[in-house]
Write a protein that holds these residues in place. Sequence first.
Motif, PDB file in Angstrom:
ATOM      1  N   LYS A 105       0.839  -1.195   0.000  1.00  0.00           N
ATOM      2  CA  LYS A 105       0.000   0.000   0.000  1.00  0.00           C
ATOM      3  C   LYS A 105       0.873   1.244   0.000  1.00  0.00           C
ATOM      4  CE  LYS A 105      -3.883  -2.067   2.507  1.00  0.00           C
ATOM      5  NZ  LYS A 105      -4.734  -1.971   3.723  1.00  0.00           N
ATOM      6  N   VAL A 106       0.621   2.106  -0.955  1.00  0.00           N
ATOM      7  CA  VAL A 106       1.369   3.363  -1.006  1.00  0.00           C
ATOM      8  C   VAL A 106       0.688   4.364  -0.087  1.00  0.00           C
ATOM      9  CG1 VAL A 106       2.136   5.265  -2.468  1.00  0.00           C
ATOM     10  CG2 VAL A 106       2.110   2.934  -3.375  1.00  0.00           C
ATOM     11  N   GLN A 107       1.390   4.730   0.969  1.00  0.00           N
ATOM     12  CA  GLN A 107       0.856   5.695   1.920  1.00  0.00           C
ATOM     13  C   GLN A 107       1.216   7.097   1.441  1.00  0.00           C
ATOM     14  OE1 GLN A 107      -1.007   4.790   4.372  1.00  0.00           O
ATOM     15  NE2 GLN A 107      -0.415   2.745   5.052  1.00  0.00           N
ATOM     16  N   VAL A 108       0.206   7.891   1.170  1.00  0.00           N
ATOM     17  CA  VAL A 108       0.448   9.239   0.655  1.00  0.00           C
ATOM     18  C   VAL A 108       0.529  10.209   1.831  1.00  0.00           C
ATOM     19  CG1 VAL A 108      -0.391  11.073  -0.856  1.00  0.00           C
ATOM     20  CG2 VAL A 108      -0.818   8.667  -1.435  1.00  0.00           C
ATOM     21  N   PRO A 109       1.690  10.820   2.047  1.00  0.00           N
ATOM     22  CA  PRO A 109       1.835  11.735   3.198  1.00  0.00           C
ATOM     23  C   PRO A 109       1.124  13.057   2.953  1.00  0.00           C
ATOM     24  CG  PRO A 109       3.815  11.775   1.856  1.00  0.00           C
ATOM     25  CD  PRO A 109       2.932  10.721   1.253  1.00  0.00           C
ATOM     26  N   PHE A 110       0.898  13.780   4.027  1.00  0.00           N
ATOM     27  CA  PHE A 110       0.392  15.141   3.875  1.00  0.00           C
ATOM     28  C   PHE A 110       1.500  15.982   3.261  1.00  0.00           C
ATOM     29  CE2 PHE A 110      -1.941  13.720   7.805  1.00  0.00           C
ATOM     30  CZ  PHE A 110      -3.178  13.600   7.197  1.00  0.00           C
ATOM     31  N   SER A 111       1.112  16.950   2.446  1.00  0.00           N
ATOM     32  CA  SER A 111       2.105  17.845   1.852  1.00  0.00           C
ATOM     33  C   SER A 111       2.544  18.878   2.885  1.00  0.00           C
ATOM     34  CB  SER A 111       1.507  18.545   0.636  1.00  0.00           C
ATOM     35  OG  SER A 111       0.493  19.458   1.040  1.00  0.00           O
ATOM     36  N   GLU A 112       3.646  19.551   2.594  1.00  0.00           N
ATOM     37  CA  GLU A 112       4.119  20.612   3.491  1.00  0.00           C
ATOM     38  C   GLU A 112       3.103  21.739   3.558  1.00  0.00           C
ATOM     39  OE1 GLU A 112       8.228  21.789   3.110  1.00  0.00           O
ATOM     40  OE2 GLU A 112       8.765  19.840   2.252  1.00  0.00           O
ATOM     41  N   VAL A 113       2.399  21.975   2.453  1.00  0.00           N
ATOM     42  CA  VAL A 113       1.372  23.024   2.419  1.00  0.00           C
ATOM     43  C   VAL A 113       0.214  22.652   3.343  1.00  0.00           C
ATOM     44  CG1 VAL A 113      -0.367  24.164   0.974  1.00  0.00           C
ATOM     45  CG2 VAL A 113       1.950  23.814   0.095  1.00  0.00           C
ATOM     46  N   GLU A 114      -0.216  21.385   3.288  1.00  0.00           N
ATOM     47  CA  GLU A 114      -1.307  20.931   4.156  1.00  0.00           C
ATOM     48  C   GLU A 114      -0.915  21.029   5.625  1.00  0.00           C
ATOM     49  OE1 GLU A 114      -3.527  17.679   1.224  1.00  0.00           O
ATOM     50  OE2 GLU A 114      -1.774  17.063   2.417  1.00  0.00           O
ATOM     51  N   ARG A 222      -9.298  10.692  15.965  1.00  0.00           N
ATOM     52  CA  ARG A 222     -10.386  11.596  15.588  1.00  0.00           C
ATOM     53  C   ARG A 222      -9.892  13.033  15.464  1.00  0.00           C
ATOM     54  NH1 ARG A 222     -13.876   9.743  19.046  1.00  0.00           N
ATOM     55  NH2 ARG A 222     -13.899  11.413  20.589  1.00  0.00           N
ATOM     56  N   ILE A 223      -9.003  13.434  16.355  1.00  0.00           N
ATOM     57  CA  ILE A 223      -8.441  14.791  16.302  1.00  0.00           C
ATOM     58  C   ILE A 223      -7.707  15.008  14.986  1.00  0.00           C
ATOM     59  CG2 ILE A 223      -6.643  16.285  17.284  1.00  0.00           C
ATOM     60  CD1 ILE A 223      -7.434  15.075  20.051  1.00  0.00           C
ATOM     61  N   ILE A 224      -6.845  14.054  14.625  1.00  0.00           N
ATOM     62  CA  ILE A 224      -6.073  14.188  13.386  1.00  0.00           C
ATOM     63  C   ILE A 224      -6.989  14.189  12.179  1.00  0.00           C
ATOM     64  CG2 ILE A 224      -4.261  13.164  11.943  1.00  0.00           C
ATOM     65  CD1 ILE A 224      -3.362  14.331  14.706  1.00  0.00           C
ATOM     66  N   ASN A 225      -7.932  13.270  12.146  1.00  0.00           N
ATOM     67  CA  ASN A 225      -8.837  13.155  11.010  1.00  0.00           C
ATOM     68  C   ASN A 225      -9.671  14.426  10.841  1.00  0.00           C
ATOM     69  OD1 ASN A 225     -10.124  11.354   8.896  1.00  0.00           O
ATOM     70  ND2 ASN A 225     -11.906  11.848  10.138  1.00  0.00           N
ATOM     71  N   ASP A 226     -10.165  14.962  11.948  1.00  0.00           N
ATOM     72  CA  ASP A 226     -11.023  16.154  11.882  1.00  0.00           C
ATOM     73  C   ASP A 226     -10.270  17.367  11.342  1.00  0.00           C
ATOM     74  OD1 ASP A 226     -13.108  14.699  12.857  1.00  0.00           O
ATOM     75  OD2 ASP A 226     -13.047  15.512  14.888  1.00  0.00           O
ATOM     76  N   TYR A 227      -9.080  17.612  11.852  1.00  0.00           N
ATOM     77  CA  TYR A 227      -8.338  18.802  11.426  1.00  0.00           C
ATOM     78  C   TYR A 227      -7.870  18.694   9.973  1.00  0.00           C
ATOM     79  CZ  TYR A 227      -8.216  21.013  16.013  1.00  0.00           C
ATOM     80  OH  TYR A 227      -8.576  21.641  17.186  1.00  0.00           O
ATOM     81  N   PHE A 228      -7.393  17.521   9.584  1.00  0.00           N
ATOM     82  CA  PHE A 228      -6.856  17.385   8.233  1.00  0.00           C
ATOM     83  C   PHE A 228      -7.942  17.214   7.172  1.00  0.00           C
ATOM     84  CE2 PHE A 228      -2.980  16.865  10.580  1.00  0.00           C
ATOM     85  CZ  PHE A 228      -2.021  17.439   9.747  1.00  0.00           C
ATOM     86  N   SER A 229      -9.147  16.866   7.587  1.00  0.00           N
ATOM     87  CA  SER A 229     -10.248  16.785   6.618  1.00  0.00           C
ATOM     88  C   SER A 229     -10.603  18.178   6.090  1.00  0.00           C
ATOM     89  CB  SER A 229     -11.480  16.136   7.260  1.00  0.00           C
ATOM     90  OG  SER A 229     -11.976  16.941   8.314  1.00  0.00           O
ATOM     91  N   ASN A 230     -10.207  19.210   6.814  1.00  0.00           N
ATOM     92  CA  ASN A 230     -10.479  20.585   6.374  1.00  0.00           C
ATOM     93  C   ASN A 230      -9.525  21.067   5.295  1.00  0.00           C
ATOM     94  OD1 ASN A 230     -12.597  20.945   8.267  1.00  0.00           O
ATOM     95  ND2 ASN A 230     -11.132  21.436   9.884  1.00  0.00           N
ATOM     96  N   VAL A 231      -8.361  20.407   5.182  1.00  0.00           N
ATOM     97  CA  VAL A 231      -7.359  20.891   4.222  1.00  0.00           C
ATOM     98  C   VAL A 231      -6.933  19.826   3.209  1.00  0.00           C
ATOM     99  CG1 VAL A 231      -6.442  22.522   5.910  1.00  0.00           C
ATOM    100  CG2 VAL A 231      -5.369  20.271   5.672  1.00  0.00           C
ATOM    101  N   SER A 232      -7.290  18.564   3.465  1.00  0.00           N
ATOM    102  CA  SER A 232      -6.805  17.484   2.606  1.00  0.00           C
ATOM    103  C   SER A 232      -7.947  16.612   2.090  1.00  0.00           C
ATOM    104  CB  SER A 232      -5.813  16.602   3.393  1.00  0.00           C
ATOM    105  OG  SER A 232      -5.368  15.523   2.604  1.00  0.00           O
ATOM    106  N   THR A 233      -7.816  16.196   0.838  1.00  0.00           N
ATOM    107  CA  THR A 233      -8.808  15.308   0.231  1.00  0.00           C
ATOM    108  C   THR A 233      -8.336  13.855   0.263  1.00  0.00           C
ATOM    109  OG1 THR A 233      -7.825  15.677  -1.967  1.00  0.00           O
ATOM    110  CG2 THR A 233      -9.668  17.101  -1.325  1.00  0.00           C
TER     111      THR A 233
END
Length: 296
Positions: A105-114, A222-233
């Motif tokens: 599985k290729v895990q796609v990291p968050f970008s520096e911008v995100e 849940r904390i991580i998912n909630d915050y990053f759902s606002n900036v990442s698809t």
Amino acid sequence: MTFKAFSDYLLLEKNYSKLTLKAYVNDLEDFQLFMTSEFDADSIIDINYQQIRHWIVNLVESGISNRSINRKVSSLNTYYKFLIKTKSIEVNPLAKHKALKVSKKVQVPFSEVEMKQVLEALNSAKDFEGLRNRLIIELFYATGIRRIELVQLKISDVDLSNKTLKVLGKRNKERLIPLIDSILKTIEDYLQVRNNLETIVDNSHLFLTKKGVKIYETLVYRIINDYFSNVSTKVKRSPHILRHSFATHLLNQGANLNAVKELLGHSSLAATQVYTHNSIAELKKVYSNTHPRSKK
């Protein structure tokens, strides 16, 4: 049949964590239940490979992933190695077993911008939960620690004067991680509001809920998912992706692979190399954009 001697061996000699220990014993108990049901076996000590193979086929047909099946077989294999060591059996029935193929599985990291967007959104946080959540995200990104390692952190593990964090990793192995200057202020601000909570049930652990008890893994997710759902698809937005981002961004900036291995708490370079595919992609992009002959 009980597995107390095996449990004691894993805990005392192999230094496995209690969570890992529980998983191993659960796997063995499930296997024993299957063998009793299918073959009327009183003990799994005398089981042969064909019977084990029947169990594996049953797991496959039940829809369990190959990765999970391999983990269960690994638990069983560790048990049989223990029986060899204690001279309870002479031959390991899994000695020639080959693990099931698992798709990588290729895990796609968050970008520096995100990362920047999430941290900027939390920049003005002043209340307990806001500061706690900011510190959780900053710690994941600044240290690459695992979710369970973050949950288990104690206040005494933070050394502000020496700018280090003591982390208890897999198999109870400790490692010291340097803390970058930008996170020290967040730690101090969080500790101040933490100490002013109306009720503190747990005085030792670093991260608490607003009720004053130790934070738990599902809340961290849940904390991580909630915050990053606002900036990442991205489909997966978890603490592990933050750990992945930490490693990938370091490698993209030219960090030594062995140094990243030590920071992550990996026992071998092979585990760390999983994170290199994105840095290779970054290198290809830089190479393509800068090499004199790439434009021809």
